[in-house]
Design a protein around this motif. Structure first.
Motif, PDB file in Angstrom:
ATOM      1  N   LEU A 191      17.222   7.140  -0.695  1.00  0.00           N
ATOM      2  CA  LEU A 191      16.801   7.288   0.304  1.00  0.00           C
ATOM      3  C   LEU A 191      17.805   6.935   1.893  1.00  0.00           C
ATOM      4  O   LEU A 191      17.767   7.025   2.201  1.00  0.00           O
ATOM      5  N   SER A 192      17.771   8.861   1.559  1.00  0.00           N
ATOM      6  CA  SER A 192      19.533   8.748   2.284  1.00  0.00           C
ATOM      7  C   SER A 192      18.877   9.410   3.415  1.00  0.00           C
ATOM      8  O   SER A 192      20.209   8.740   4.116  1.00  0.00           O
ATOM      9  N   ARG A 193      17.688   9.462   3.972  1.00  0.00           N
ATOM     10  CA  ARG A 193      17.283  10.029   5.057  1.00  0.00           C
ATOM     11  C   ARG A 193      16.570   8.282   5.689  1.00  0.00           C
ATOM     12  O   ARG A 193      16.843   8.373   7.132  1.00  0.00           O
ATOM     13  N   LEU A 194      17.150   7.246   5.423  1.00  0.00           N
ATOM     14  CA  LEU A 194      17.030   6.283   5.520  1.00  0.00           C
ATOM     15  C   LEU A 194      18.274   5.225   6.385  1.00  0.00           C
ATOM     16  O   LEU A 194      18.366   3.888   6.250  1.00  0.00           O
ATOM     17  N   GLY A 195      19.239   5.907   5.820  1.00  0.00           N
ATOM     18  CA  GLY A 195      20.721   5.234   6.188  1.00  0.00           C
ATOM     19  C   GLY A 195      21.276   5.468   7.426  1.00  0.00           C
ATOM     20  O   GLY A 195      20.349   5.607   8.298  1.00  0.00           O
ATOM     21  N   TYR A 196      21.769   4.814   8.049  1.00  0.00           N
ATOM     22  CA  TYR A 196      22.947   3.925   8.983  1.00  0.00           C
ATOM     23  C   TYR A 196      22.995   5.404   9.496  1.00  0.00           C
ATOM     24  O   TYR A 196      23.331   5.529  10.791  1.00  0.00           O
ATOM     25  N   GLU A 197      23.551   6.619   8.936  1.00  0.00           N
ATOM     26  CA  GLU A 197      23.989   7.650   9.540  1.00  0.00           C
ATOM     27  C   GLU A 197      22.981   8.128  10.828  1.00  0.00           C
ATOM     28  O   GLU A 197      23.344   8.590  12.367  1.00  0.00           O
ATOM     29  N   ARG A 198      21.543   8.287  10.561  1.00  0.00           N
ATOM     30  CA  ARG A 198      20.366   8.531  11.568  1.00  0.00           C
ATOM     31  C   ARG A 198      20.405   6.965  13.253  1.00  0.00           C
ATOM     32  O   ARG A 198      20.349   8.003  13.764  1.00  0.00           O
ATOM     33  N   VAL A 199      21.173   6.228  12.527  1.00  0.00           N
ATOM     34  CA  VAL A 199      21.504   5.600  13.850  1.00  0.00           C
ATOM     35  C   VAL A 199      22.874   5.703  14.395  1.00  0.00           C
ATOM     36  O   VAL A 199      22.282   6.219  16.052  1.00  0.00           O
ATOM     37  N   LEU A 200      23.428   5.879  14.333  1.00  0.00           N
ATOM     38  CA  LEU A 200      24.504   6.536  15.006  1.00  0.00           C
ATOM     39  C   LEU A 200      24.681   8.287  15.798  1.00  0.00           C
ATOM     40  O   LEU A 200      24.893   8.977  16.615  1.00  0.00           O
ATOM     41  N   LYS A 201      23.822   8.881  14.744  1.00  0.00           N
ATOM     42  CA  LYS A 201      23.161  10.212  15.454  1.00  0.00           C
ATOM     43  C   LYS A 201      22.062  10.227  16.490  1.00  0.00           C
ATOM     44  O   LYS A 201      21.779  11.408  16.519  1.00  0.00           O
ATOM     45  N   HIS A 202      21.416   9.139  16.464  1.00  0.00           N
ATOM     46  CA  HIS A 202      20.201   8.454  17.356  1.00  0.00           C
ATOM     47  C   HIS A 202      18.910   9.926  16.649  1.00  0.00           C
ATOM     48  O   HIS A 202      18.696  10.790  17.613  1.00  0.00           O
ATOM     49  N   ARG A 218       1.270  -1.357   0.280  1.00  0.00           N
ATOM     50  CA  ARG A 218       0.363   0.118  -0.205  1.00  0.00           C
ATOM     51  C   ARG A 218       0.762   1.578  -0.357  1.00  0.00           C
ATOM     52  O   ARG A 218       1.814   1.445   0.613  1.00  0.00           O
ATOM     53  N   ARG A 219       0.214   2.596  -0.192  1.00  0.00           N
ATOM     54  CA  ARG A 219       1.163   4.110  -0.783  1.00  0.00           C
ATOM     55  C   ARG A 219       0.707   4.704   0.626  1.00  0.00           C
ATOM     56  O   ARG A 219       1.629   5.393   0.663  1.00  0.00           O
ATOM     57  N   LEU A 220      -0.170   4.110   1.530  1.00  0.00           N
ATOM     58  CA  LEU A 220      -1.117   4.589   2.592  1.00  0.00           C
ATOM     59  C   LEU A 220       0.416   4.872   4.190  1.00  0.00           C
ATOM     60  O   LEU A 220       0.535   4.035   5.080  1.00  0.00           O
ATOM     61  N   PHE A 221       1.590   6.128   3.737  1.00  0.00           N
ATOM     62  CA  PHE A 221       2.512   5.901   4.276  1.00  0.00           C
ATOM     63  C   PHE A 221       2.640   7.883   4.520  1.00  0.00           C
ATOM     64  O   PHE A 221       2.200   8.741   3.336  1.00  0.00           O
ATOM     65  N   SER A 222       3.744   8.066   5.501  1.00  0.00           N
ATOM     66  CA  SER A 222       3.588   9.007   5.779  1.00  0.00           C
ATOM     67  C   SER A 222       5.189   9.914   5.356  1.00  0.00           C
ATOM     68  O   SER A 222       5.006  11.182   4.942  1.00  0.00           O
ATOM     69  N   CYS A 223       5.842   9.524   5.317  1.00  0.00           N
ATOM     70  CA  CYS A 223       7.538   9.269   4.885  1.00  0.00           C
ATOM     71  C   CYS A 223       7.637   9.202   3.069  1.00  0.00           C
ATOM     72  O   CYS A 223       7.464   8.489   3.125  1.00  0.00           O
ATOM     73  N   PRO A 224       7.728  10.272   1.996  1.00  0.00           N
ATOM     74  CA  PRO A 224       7.915  10.035   1.134  1.00  0.00           C
ATOM     75  C   PRO A 224       8.907   9.359   0.253  1.00  0.00           C
ATOM     76  O   PRO A 224       8.257   8.900  -0.583  1.00  0.00           O
ATOM     77  N   GLU A 225       9.737   8.607   1.417  1.00  0.00           N
ATOM     78  CA  GLU A 225      10.423   7.671   0.461  1.00  0.00           C
ATOM     79  C   GLU A 225      10.107   6.666   0.701  1.00  0.00           C
ATOM     80  O   GLU A 225       9.777   5.740  -0.149  1.00  0.00           O
ATOM     81  N   ASN A 226       9.234   6.024   1.769  1.00  0.00           N
ATOM     82  CA  ASN A 226       7.879   4.919   1.818  1.00  0.00           C
ATOM     83  C   ASN A 226       6.761   5.010   0.458  1.00  0.00           C
ATOM     84  O   ASN A 226       6.591   3.985   0.120  1.00  0.00           O
TER      85      ASN A 226
END
Length: 394
Positions: A374-385, A57-65
Motif C-alpha cells: 500500500l506504499s502508493r497510498l502513503g502520506y508521502e504523496r500528500v507532502l509531494k502533492h 465491491r471490487r470495481l476499482f481501477s487502482c490495484p491496491e483498492n
C-alpha cells in the motif's frame, strides 16, 4: 472506565470499523502487544460505519483498492465464524447479489473495460455487459441511453452496524482495551510522539500512535502538527419502496453517483452531492430525495420507481480525501515516524477496513507491508502533492 495502565505499545484514536481492525490485526500478529482504542462515543451514534450502506465491491481501477477488496470481502463473507466469541457466531447478513456500474458514452465504457482488465488480472469475476445483456439480466431497467456496464456478481453488501459491533466485540475478547474518551493533544520528545492527552485530563504513553478517527482525523493529525487533507462530507441515505415489484437487483451505481441496493422489502441508497459544503453537519434535507434522487430512480427504473415512497432519510459523513479520493495509509516519514494515519477512505472505509487494518498492523509489527503493498497510498504523496486517484465511479 479509564485504564490504570500508564504505558501501551499502541494507542489508536478512533474506535470505528477501521480502528477496530487495526487493533484486531495488531493482536493477531502479536498477542502480547498492549493495545488501547480511544473512542469518544461508544454508542457510535454519529459514526460513519453505522450510517453507511454496507456495500463491498471490487470495481476499482487502482490495484491496491482491488486487492484490498479481494481480501476484505473474503473476511466479510466468513465474518460470522471468524469473529465468533466463545463459540457464538457473529452474523452480519452478507448478501452476495453483485455490483453493477452503468455508464453512458464511449469514453466511459472504455474506462470500465480497461478497469475490468486490471480487476480480472487480480482474480475478480467481472463481466462486461452491453445494452442487450443488461436488458436480459435486468428487464425493468431503462437501457436505451446506456452504452454498457461492468457487473461483479460475487460482490455484495452486509449490515454495517453488525459488522462494527462484531469486530469490536471480537477485538475486546483478544485483550484490546477500549477507553471512552477523546484525544485532545499529543506530547513529543524530539521527533517522537510519546503521549496522548485525553479530554478527561489523563495522559497515556505509548510507543506507537494511530489516527483512525475517520471524519475527525484531520483534527487529530493537526494535534501532532500534521496537515491531513481529509474533510467531513455529508451524504444522505434513504430507505424507500417502489410501487411495483421487480427482479432482484445488484448494487447499482452510475457516473452521476446514484447508488442503491435492495433492503428487505424495499431499497436503500442515495445520490451523493460531491459539492456539498464540508463540515460536521448531520441535518437532514427532507426535500433531497424528491428533488434529486427520485428523478434519477424513475428514469433508470420507470416500472418500479415512477411511483415511490421514501420512508426514512438519514445523514452520515464521508471522510473525504481532498487530494485524490483515495485513503492515506502509513506513517509520517521524516517527522513523527511513530505516528500512523489510516483515513480518507471517501466512502470506502467499511469495505476496506480489514485490509487497511492488517496493513497498518504490518507496518507497526514488521516495519513494512508484507501482504498488499500500500506504499502508493502513503502520506508521502500528500507532502509531494502527487494525487493517486481512481479512474471511474467513486
Amino acid at each position: 472506565m479509564h485504564s490504570l495502565r500508564n504505558k501501551y505499545d499502541v494507542l489508536i484514536a478512533g474506535g470505528g470499523i477501521v480502528g477496530c481492525y487495526v487493533a484486531y490485526f495488531l493482536k493477531q500478529q502479536n498477542p502480547a502487544m498492549e493495545v488501547a482504542v480511544i473512542e469518544p462515543d461508544p454508542t457510535y451514534e454519529y459514526a460513519s460505519t453505522v450510517r453507511a450502506s454496507g456495500g463491498a465491491r471490487r470495481l476499482f481501477s487502482c490495484p491496491e483498492n482491488i486487492e484490498m477488496s479481494n481480501f476484505s470481502i473474503e473476511r466479510i463473507k466468513n465474518f460470522s465464524a471468524e469473529m465468533s466469541v466463545d463459540g457464538v457466531p457473529a452474523p452480519i447478513d452478507w448478501v452476495e447479489q453483485g455490483y453493477l456500474f452503468i455508464v453512458q458514452g464511449s469514453r466511459a465504457l472504455q474506462m470500465l473495460e480497461e478497469n475490468a482488465q486490471v480487476q480480472q488480472a487480480l482474480g475478480a469475476d467481472i463481466r462486461m455487459l452491453d445494452r442487450e445483456g443488461l436488458k436480459q439480466l435486468f428487464p425493468s431497467m431503462h437501457v436505451d441511453d446506456l452504452d454498457g456496464a461492468a457487473y461483479s456478481p460475487k460482490d455484495g453488501w452486509c449490515d454495517p452496524n453488525s459488522f462494527l459491533q462484531g469486530t469490536r466485540k471480537k477485538t475486546k475478547s483478544l485483550g484490546v482495551e477500549f477507553i471512552s474518551d477523546r484525544v485532545s493533544g499529543f506530547t513529543w520528545s524530539s521527533d517522537t510522539i510519546v503521549g496522548a492527552t485525553l479530554s478527561s485530563g489523563t495522559t497515556l504513553a505509548a510507543d506507537y500512535f494511530v489516527n483512525a478517527a475517520g471524519a475527525w482525523s484531520a483534527q487529530v493529525s493537526a494535534m501532532a502538527g500534521m496537515v491531513l487533507p481529509v474533510s467531513p462530507l455529508r451524504r444522505f441515505e434513504h430507505y424507500f419502496t417502489g410501487h411495483r415489484q421487480i427482479e432482484p437487483l445488484p448494487y447499482v451505481k452510475d457516473l452521476n453517483r446514484l447508488a442503491f441496493r435492495s433492503e428487505g422489502q424495499g431499497f436503500s441508497g442515495g445520490l451523493v452531492n460531491s459539492h456539498e459544503p464540508r463540515g460536521f453537519n448531520f441535518d437532514v434535507d427532507h426535500h433531497y430525495f424528491e428533488e434529486v434522487v427520485w428523478p434519477a430512480l424513475a428514469h433508470r427504473f420507470p416500472i418500479a420507481f415512477e411511483g415511490v415512497k421514501c420512508h426514512r432519510t438519514w445523514s452520515g459523513l464521508y471522510e473525504q480525501s481532498e487530494l485524490d479520493g483515495n485513503p492515506i495509509i502509513g506513517s509520517w516519514t521524516g517527522n513523527h515516524e511513530n505516528f500512523y494515519v489510516v483515513s480518507g477512505f471517501s466512502g470506502h472505509g467499511m469495505m476496506h477496513a480489514p485490509a487497511a487494518g492488517r496493513g497498518v498492523a504490518e507496518l507497526i509489527n514488521k516495519g513494512r507491508f508484507e501482504t498488499i503493498d500500500l506504499s502508493r497510498l502513503g502520506y508521502e504523496r500528500v507532502l509531494k502533492h502527487e494525487p493517486y486517484p481512481e479512474r471511474g465511479i467513486l
